[in-house]
Design a protein around this motif. Structure first.
Motif, PDB file in Angstrom:
ATOM      1  N   PRO A 188      -8.559  -0.617   5.844  1.00 54.45           N
ATOM      2  CA  PRO A 188      -9.589  -0.379   4.838  1.00 54.45           C
ATOM      3  C   PRO A 188     -10.980  -0.652   5.387  1.00 54.45           C
ATOM      4  N   ASP A 236     -10.100   7.360   2.458  1.00 53.29           N
ATOM      5  CA  ASP A 236     -10.120   5.912   2.213  1.00 53.29           C
ATOM      6  C   ASP A 236      -8.745   5.422   1.765  1.00 53.29           C
ATOM      7  N   ASP A 237      -8.081   6.195   0.904  1.00 53.32           N
ATOM      8  CA  ASP A 237      -6.756   5.807   0.424  1.00 53.32           C
ATOM      9  C   ASP A 237      -5.744   5.767   1.564  1.00 53.32           C
ATOM     10  N   HIS A 251       0.822  -1.206   0.000  1.00 52.25           N
ATOM     11  CA  HIS A 251       0.000   0.000   0.000  1.00 52.25           C
ATOM     12  C   HIS A 251       0.858   1.258   0.000  1.00 52.25           C
ATOM     13  N   ASP A 263      -6.364   2.861   3.842  1.00 53.45           N
ATOM     14  CA  ASP A 263      -5.844   1.661   3.189  1.00 53.45           C
ATOM     15  C   ASP A 263      -4.335   1.571   3.382  1.00 53.45           C
TER      16      ASP A 263
END
Length: 290
Positions: free
Chosen positions: A161, A152-153, A21, A156
């Motif tokens: 998430p 959200d990114d 990620h 993550d």
């Protein structure tokens, strides 16, 4: 409400999984030995207690530095002065060569500074998404849908998430820590220069079990790798955190720096403060407060 165990810990999340990620971003230019932060003659007193006494400290771009020492010796106070949350009684703070005047809101730094507090310091009444995106909601003109996507990114990135709709009380201690990391590194894509180049961690693994601590330690290193020449200062008492997250160690006692050197030297130095701290002996120059 009792914490439940973090599912990512159950699954044995590894550094490699985090790196999937956090793909490394190339650094712009050569950060080798470029001074990012300087403290000159910093002193701070609370009542009769001289917490910091003429501290000089230099941090270079790309460095990972741990500030260690017994409780109550001014480690967290240094972080708050660097973050611009507290004014020193004497001395000067320079960020990227420019002197800070007053607190952070009086004279914004030329480089972003993010801080992860010891207790995560989340807003209990706000969701995870609202906590992480708080500054963007308050100080940007980005549409709410774009902010939610940014949040959200980042969630993550830190291995959380799908947690945006949950509230801090529903999270384990390790998960709350990671939410605070996400909040510290979130930035406005319209102002990429605001992305923190310096992160301050105040006891990020305090109160966590060894496995949860490893997850946090790996995350700290992964975030640094992703941010090119970013630097961080970490205050910690935990042996594994010192050894796994620091390149250089500064030992603070009674408001003064008693020793500093590479983390590889902590087992070799004859400095009595360091020897007593890592051995846990009662006898030595560090006296317990009764």
């Amino acid at each position: 409400m009792a914490d439940f165990q973090d599912p990512s810990i159950i699954q044995g999340q590894t550094t490699a999984a985090l790196d999937s990620h956090l793909a490394p971003r190339p650094a712009s230019g050569n950060c080798d030995r470029e001074v990012l932060l300087e403290l000159k003659g910093i002193s701070k007193q609370f009542g009769d207690n001289q917490v910091l006494d003429n501290i000089d400290l230099t941090l270079y771009r790309g460095e990972a530095v741990a500030i260690i020492g017994p409780s109550g010796t001014g480690k967290s106070t240094i972080l708050r002065i660097i973050a611009g949350l507290l004014s020193p009684d004497a001395g000067e703070v320079y960020v990227q060569g420019q002197r800070r005047e007053g607190l952070i809101e009086d004279s914004p730094d030329p480089v972003g500074i993010g801080m992860v507090f010891q207790q995560a310091a989340l807003f209990d009444s706000l969701s995870v998404e609202e906590n992480v995106g708080f500054l963007l909601y308050q100080h940007s003109r980005l549409p709410a849908q774009q902010i939610r996507q940014i949040v959200d990114d980042v969630l993550d990135m830190v291995g959380l998430p799908g947690t945006g709709n949950r509230f801090p009380a529903e999270l384990s201690g390790g998960m709350r820590k990671r939410v605070s990391f996400a909040r510290a590194i979130v930035s406005n894509p319209e102002n990429p220069q605001d992305r923190p180049a310096l992160l301050l961690y105040d006891e990020p693994t305090a109160g966590l079990d060894p496995i949860a601590s490893t997850v946090i330690e790996d995350l700290i290193r992964a975030i640094q790798r992703n941010n090119g020449c970013s630097s961080y200062l970490i205050v910690t008492h935990q042996d594994s955190t010192i050894r796994r997250t620091a390149d250089r160690v500064i030992f603070l006692h009674r408001g003064r720096i008693q020793w500093q050197g590479p983390v590889t030297a902590v087992d070799e130095t004859d400095n009595p403060f360091v020897r007593q701290f890592f051995s846990g002996r009662v006898e030595g120059p560090i006296q317990m407060v009764q």
